[in-house]
Write a protein that holds these residues in place. Structure first.
Motif, PDB file in Angstrom:
ATOM      1  N   HIS A  73      -1.188   0.802 -10.368  1.00 39.39           N
ATOM      2  CA  HIS A  73      -1.253   0.611  -9.057  1.00 39.39           C
ATOM      3  C   HIS A  73      -1.221   1.616  -7.976  1.00 39.39           C
ATOM      4  O   HIS A  73      -2.102   1.594  -7.088  1.00 39.39           O
ATOM      5  CB  HIS A  73      -0.179  -0.333  -8.672  1.00 39.39           C
ATOM      6  CG  HIS A  73      -0.094  -0.836  -7.168  1.00 39.39           C
ATOM      7  ND1 HIS A  73      -1.105  -1.637  -6.755  1.00 39.39           N
ATOM      8  CD2 HIS A  73       0.741  -0.638  -6.356  1.00 39.39           C
ATOM      9  CE1 HIS A  73      -0.987  -1.634  -5.314  1.00 39.39           C
ATOM     10  NE2 HIS A  73       0.279  -1.211  -5.117  1.00 39.39           N
TER      11      HIS A  73
ATOM     12  N   ILE B 156       0.016  11.065  -7.066  1.00 41.40           N
ATOM     13  CA  ILE B 156      -0.778  10.686  -8.381  1.00 41.40           C
ATOM     14  C   ILE B 156      -0.499  11.438  -9.574  1.00 41.40           C
ATOM     15  O   ILE B 156      -0.479  10.791 -10.483  1.00 41.40           O
ATOM     16  CB  ILE B 156      -2.351  11.086  -8.003  1.00 41.40           C
ATOM     17  CG1 ILE B 156      -2.999  10.294  -6.846  1.00 41.40           C
ATOM     18  CG2 ILE B 156      -3.496  11.609  -9.261  1.00 41.40           C
ATOM     19  CD1 ILE B 156      -4.295  10.764  -6.172  1.00 41.40           C
TER      20      ILE B 156
ATOM     21  N   GLN C  80       0.781  -1.264  -0.155  1.00 45.46           N
ATOM     22  CA  GLN C  80       0.165   0.146  -0.108  1.00 45.46           C
ATOM     23  C   GLN C  80       0.743   1.284   0.002  1.00 45.46           C
ATOM     24  O   GLN C  80       0.200   2.228   0.243  1.00 45.46           O
ATOM     25  CB  GLN C  80      -0.991  -0.084   1.362  1.00 45.46           C
ATOM     26  CG  GLN C  80      -1.897  -1.136   1.068  1.00 45.46           C
ATOM     27  CD  GLN C  80      -2.919  -1.099   0.066  1.00 45.46           C
ATOM     28  OE1 GLN C  80      -3.650  -0.046  -0.201  1.00 45.46           O
ATOM     29  NE2 GLN C  80      -2.840  -2.087  -0.707  1.00 45.46           N
TER      30      GLN C  80
ATOM     31  N   SER D 130      -4.317   3.648  -7.657  1.00 44.30           N
ATOM     32  CA  SER D 130      -5.445   2.722  -7.064  1.00 44.30           C
ATOM     33  C   SER D 130      -5.307   2.897  -5.775  1.00 44.30           C
ATOM     34  O   SER D 130      -6.038   2.502  -4.816  1.00 44.30           O
ATOM     35  CB  SER D 130      -5.187   1.343  -7.419  1.00 44.30           C
ATOM     36  OG  SER D 130      -4.272   0.668  -6.558  1.00 44.30           O
ATOM     37  N   LEU D 131      -4.245   3.611  -5.250  1.00 41.95           N
ATOM     38  CA  LEU D 131      -3.984   3.343  -3.420  1.00 41.95           C
ATOM     39  C   LEU D 131      -4.549   4.391  -2.819  1.00 41.95           C
ATOM     40  O   LEU D 131      -4.414   5.702  -3.448  1.00 41.95           O
ATOM     41  CB  LEU D 131      -2.484   3.514  -3.249  1.00 41.95           C
ATOM     42  CG  LEU D 131      -1.496   2.377  -3.933  1.00 41.95           C
ATOM     43  CD1 LEU D 131      -0.113   2.418  -3.600  1.00 41.95           C
ATOM     44  CD2 LEU D 131      -2.016   1.168  -3.248  1.00 41.95           C
ATOM     45  N   LYS D 132      -5.350   4.331  -1.816  1.00 40.74           N
ATOM     46  CA  LYS D 132      -5.743   5.318  -1.032  1.00 40.74           C
ATOM     47  C   LYS D 132      -5.016   6.407  -0.354  1.00 40.74           C
ATOM     48  O   LYS D 132      -5.510   7.516  -0.117  1.00 40.74           O
ATOM     49  CB  LYS D 132      -6.887   4.830  -0.068  1.00 40.74           C
ATOM     50  CG  LYS D 132      -8.033   4.020  -0.790  1.00 40.74           C
ATOM     51  CD  LYS D 132      -9.136   3.512   0.463  1.00 40.74           C
ATOM     52  CE  LYS D 132     -10.133   2.603  -0.230  1.00 40.74           C
ATOM     53  NZ  LYS D 132     -10.832   3.025  -1.289  1.00 40.74           N
ATOM     54  N   SER D 133      -3.875   5.890  -0.017  1.00 41.51           N
ATOM     55  CA  SER D 133      -2.869   6.507   0.588  1.00 41.51           C
ATOM     56  C   SER D 133      -2.211   7.672  -0.474  1.00 41.51           C
ATOM     57  O   SER D 133      -1.352   8.247   0.106  1.00 41.51           O
ATOM     58  CB  SER D 133      -1.928   5.981   1.511  1.00 41.51           C
ATOM     59  OG  SER D 133      -1.227   4.988   0.387  1.00 41.51           O
TER      60      SER D 133
ATOM     61  N   THR E 268      -0.825  10.542  -2.209  1.00 47.41           N
ATOM     62  CA  THR E 268      -1.065  11.981  -2.164  1.00 47.41           C
ATOM     63  C   THR E 268      -1.426  12.589  -3.889  1.00 47.41           C
ATOM     64  O   THR E 268      -1.012  11.800  -4.746  1.00 47.41           O
ATOM     65  CB  THR E 268       0.147  12.672  -1.780  1.00 47.41           C
ATOM     66  OG1 THR E 268       1.296  12.583  -2.589  1.00 47.41           O
ATOM     67  CG2 THR E 268       0.516  12.100  -0.185  1.00 47.41           C
ATOM     68  N   GLN E 269      -1.501  14.010  -3.887  1.00 52.19           N
ATOM     69  CA  GLN E 269      -1.764  14.484  -5.385  1.00 52.19           C
ATOM     70  C   GLN E 269      -0.287  14.402  -5.956  1.00 52.19           C
ATOM     71  O   GLN E 269      -0.257  14.276  -7.011  1.00 52.19           O
ATOM     72  CB  GLN E 269      -2.181  15.895  -5.137  1.00 52.19           C
ATOM     73  CG  GLN E 269      -3.542  15.872  -4.713  1.00 52.19           C
ATOM     74  CD  GLN E 269      -4.531  15.463  -5.802  1.00 52.19           C
ATOM     75  OE1 GLN E 269      -4.440  15.634  -7.067  1.00 52.19           O
ATOM     76  NE2 GLN E 269      -5.508  14.563  -5.303  1.00 52.19           N
TER      77      GLN E 269
END
Length: 173
Positions: free
Chosen positions: A122, A134, A95, A125-128, A130-131
């Protein structure tokens, strides 16, 4: 303390690392910090030795795999070894957007554009994430996809090119 001192007084930073290693010889973090301090001092052989010692003490530390892998990838010029270390870290923490981003970068440097695009996806897709994570994963994934499609078209691997293009478009959906 050693990390704060390295820019001002490298000798004091190394002394702090040595003292920590004497006081707690089985604590891997003292060796990891020494690796970091040596990287700032551009002592590549010393970095490798310190990180390898830290790995002996904490083979299950994803943070350590990240630091050592990133060093091998970005400073030591050994992207294949860096990728191996980063992937081991990702097996321990799947994660981590930081690990995922460096894995994508390693694939890109090694010319594996499909691996770079998949690893970038991948990270997205991770909730953690950051911008910044991303944004970096999107840019790297798109660049890898475009370069990979161009290479595949040149080699007349049209089906593979179409598959990679489809995977790349998924990054922005």
């Amino acid at each position: 303390e050693a990390m704060r001192q390295v820019a001002v007084d490298p000798a004091a930073a190394f002394a702090n690392c040595a003292e920590a290693q004497l006081l707690a010889p089985s604590y891997y973090e003292a060796w990891r910090v020494e690796g970091y301090v040596r990287s700032i001092a551009q002592d590549h052989a010393g970095v490798r030795t310190a990180y390898e010692r830290a790995l002996e003490l904490a083979p299950d530390s994803p943070i350590l795999h990240f630091h050592f892998g990133t060093f091998m990838l970005n400073e030591a010029g050994e992207p294949r070894r860096g990728l191996e270390l980063l992937q081991l870290g990702a097996r321990l923490d799947d994660q981590s957007p930081e690990l995922g981003g460096q894995i994508a970068w390693a694939h890109y440097l090694l010319g594996d554009m499909y691996g770079a695009a998949v690893s970038s996806r991948h990270v997205l897709s991770l909730k953690s994430a950051t911008q910044r994570d991303i944004r970096g994963a999107t840019v790297l994934g798109l660049r890898a996809g475009i370069r990979g499609v161009q290479d595949l078209v040149r080699s007349t691997a049209y089906d593979d090119a179409a598959e990679l293009l489809e995977s790349t478009v998924e990054l922005i959906e």
